[in-house]
Design a protein around this motif. Structure first.
Motif, short mmCIF file in Angstrom:
data_model
loop_
_atom_site.label_atom_id
_atom_site.label_comp_id
_atom_site.label_asym_id
_atom_site.label_seq_id
_atom_site.Cartn_x
_atom_site.Cartn_y
_atom_site.Cartn_z
N UNK A 179 -6.61 19.16 -21.18
CA UNK A 179 -7.57 18.20 -21.74
C UNK A 179 -8.83 18.76 -22.11
N UNK A 180 -9.87 18.27 -22.82
CA UNK A 180 -10.90 18.69 -22.96
C UNK A 180 -11.91 17.83 -21.70
N UNK A 181 -12.30 18.32 -20.65
CA UNK A 181 -13.02 17.48 -19.62
C UNK A 181 -14.19 18.21 -19.24
N UNK A 182 -14.99 18.17 -18.30
CA UNK A 182 -16.29 18.46 -18.07
C UNK A 182 -16.40 19.93 -17.93
N UNK A 183 -15.02 20.54 -17.99
CA UNK A 183 -15.02 22.06 -17.75
C UNK A 183 -15.41 22.63 -19.02
N UNK A 184 -15.46 21.99 -19.90
CA UNK A 184 -15.95 22.57 -21.32
C UNK A 184 -17.41 23.12 -21.30
N UNK A 185 -18.13 22.52 -20.51
CA UNK A 185 -19.56 22.96 -20.34
C UNK A 185 -19.65 24.29 -19.61
N UNK A 186 -18.63 24.90 -18.98
CA UNK A 186 -18.55 26.03 -18.11
C UNK A 186 -18.26 27.23 -18.89
N UNK A 253 -9.72 8.45 -8.19
CA UNK A 253 -9.19 9.38 -9.38
C UNK A 253 -10.29 10.23 -10.13
N UNK A 254 -11.54 9.42 -10.28
CA UNK A 254 -12.64 9.95 -10.66
C UNK A 254 -13.19 11.06 -9.68
N UNK A 255 -13.13 10.80 -8.59
CA UNK A 255 -13.62 12.20 -7.66
C UNK A 255 -12.64 12.94 -7.63
N UNK A 256 -11.33 12.77 -7.94
CA UNK A 256 -10.34 13.86 -7.87
C UNK A 256 -10.65 14.67 -9.28
N UNK A 257 -11.09 13.97 -10.37
CA UNK A 257 -11.36 14.76 -11.78
C UNK A 257 -12.60 15.69 -11.38
N UNK A 258 -13.69 15.27 -10.55
CA UNK A 258 -14.86 15.82 -10.27
C UNK A 258 -14.32 16.97 -9.25
N UNK A 259 -13.41 16.82 -8.47
CA UNK A 259 -12.99 17.98 -7.51
C UNK A 259 -12.36 19.25 -8.45
N UNK A 276 -4.05 17.55 -12.49
CA UNK A 276 -4.53 17.13 -13.78
C UNK A 276 -3.49 15.95 -14.26
N UNK A 277 -2.22 16.25 -14.34
CA UNK A 277 -1.25 15.42 -14.62
C UNK A 277 -1.23 13.97 -13.92
N UNK A 278 -1.37 14.22 -12.60
CA UNK A 278 -1.46 13.02 -11.86
C UNK A 278 -2.72 11.97 -12.18
N UNK A 279 -3.73 12.70 -12.43
CA UNK A 279 -5.00 12.08 -12.64
C UNK A 279 -4.74 11.14 -14.07
N UNK A 280 -3.94 12.03 -15.03
CA UNK A 280 -3.95 11.40 -16.26
C UNK A 280 -2.81 10.29 -16.33
N UNK A 281 -1.75 10.45 -15.49
CA UNK A 281 -0.62 9.46 -15.72
C UNK A 281 -0.76 8.27 -14.62
N UNK A 282 -1.49 8.39 -13.55
CA UNK A 282 -1.31 7.45 -12.53
C UNK A 282 -2.20 6.05 -13.03
#
Length: 312
Positions: A179-186, A253-259, A276-282
């Motif tokens: 999915x499009x997360x903050x990595x899009x800025x990279x 989970x937010x910290x996980x996404x940032x990691x 990624x799937x864990x962050x999305x589903x959990x």
């Protein structure tokens, strides 16, 4: 080819390759079953509790209204349909504007989650620490204001970086995400100092300050209840504990996404996909379970709905 240009007489559209899946051709069916099942379960679990709160007048209290808003906020609107479409497609691509929009929707809802948890913490603080003033403070008007601010403020904050990034030149056209997360800025060729400063301000306003306020209110609640009787402590624990569990879960989970964003290239692809799937589903499935089991009034109505012959 990672960069595809759709040319017509008016404009060119840049497409980004979504390269987060592992052996899509082999595990396409597995991916689809997992994501589709999670999508249906999330919608059913969240909407069931929201409907119970709407139907039963006894649950028309500020605390339950905020719970309903939080569960509605958790319903996946932007991620799952696109993921399911990608899984069924031969090429997993998304246009750059659509990617920015997906990022905007997902992170706006994520920011709204912190503000809704803040409103819930304030509601519990007034209820326990200022019980005589509770009816005059938590009026319908004030509840509506809190809900509007919770959704509008994060959306307004994120509109600026999205606007600044819309016309930025890209040097990379593939990223290891689903999915499009903050990595899009990279993917951008140059890092904007203005954008970096604004992102820090937005991070402070949308995440740090709400969390600090929540911690302050629960410390005050703990102090008041510690000085009170056992019954007061028990009731406070019944209503506050689920909110604290959800806050800790979502913060982790937010910290996980940032990691994931910071260490994107340091993980093997399979590990990165699993995280990624864990962050999305959990989280979307976690909220209704916690509130359904830990909030006594909601649990009673759930028992009546699914086990009508049993008494609670």
């Amino acid at each position: 080819m990672s960069l595809l240009l759709s040319k017509n007489s008016e404009f060119n559209i840049t497409y980004i390759t979504i390269d987060g899946y592992v052996e899509m051709h082999r595990y396409r069916f597995v991916y689809f079953v997992i994501m589709f099942t999670a999508y249906i379960l999330t919608i059913c679990c969240n909407s069931t509790i929201v409907c119970l709160i709407v139907i039963h007048k006894k649950l028309h209290e500020p605390m339950y209204i905020f719970i309903a808003a939080l569960l509605l906020n958790s319903v996946p609107t932007g991620n799952y349909p696109k993921i399911l479409f990608d899984i069924l497609s031969e090429k997993q691509i998304i246009s750059y504007p659509a990617c920015l929009f997906q990022f905007y929707v997902c992170y706006s809802l994520g920011g709204a989650e912190f503000f809704l948890l803040t409103a819930m913490a304030y509601d519990r603080y007034v209820s326990i620490c200022k019980p005589l003033q509770y009816p005059t403070i938590m009026t319908k008007t004030n509840i509506c204001i809190l809900l509007v601010v919770a959704w509008i403020l994060p959306a307004g904050h994120l509109a600026v970086p999205i606007g600044l990034s819309a016309d930025v030149k890209l040097c990379k056209f593939s990223f290891k995400e689903i999915v499009c997360n903050a990595a899009v800025f990279k993917l951008q060729c140059e890092k904007s100092s203005v954008l970096n400063v604004y992102n820090m301000i937005a991070f402070l306003d949308v995440l740090v300050l709400p969390v600090l306020f929540i911690l302050f209110t629960y410390i005050r609640i703990f102090i008041i209840t510690y000085r009170s009787g056992r019954e007061v402590r028990r009731k406070a624990a019944q209503t506050c504990l689920p909110h604290l569990i959800v806050l800790v879960n979502f913060s982790c989970l937010s910290s996980f996404d940032a990691l994931l964003f910071q260490m994107e290239t340091d993980f093997p692809k399979f590990v990165h996909l699993t995280m990624q799937i864990q962050v999305m589903l959990y989280h979307p499935l976690f909220n209704p379970i916690i509130y359904g089991l830990k909030m006594r009034e909601i649990y009673k109505h759930l028992r009546k709905l699914f086990c009508p012959g049993k008494t609670v």
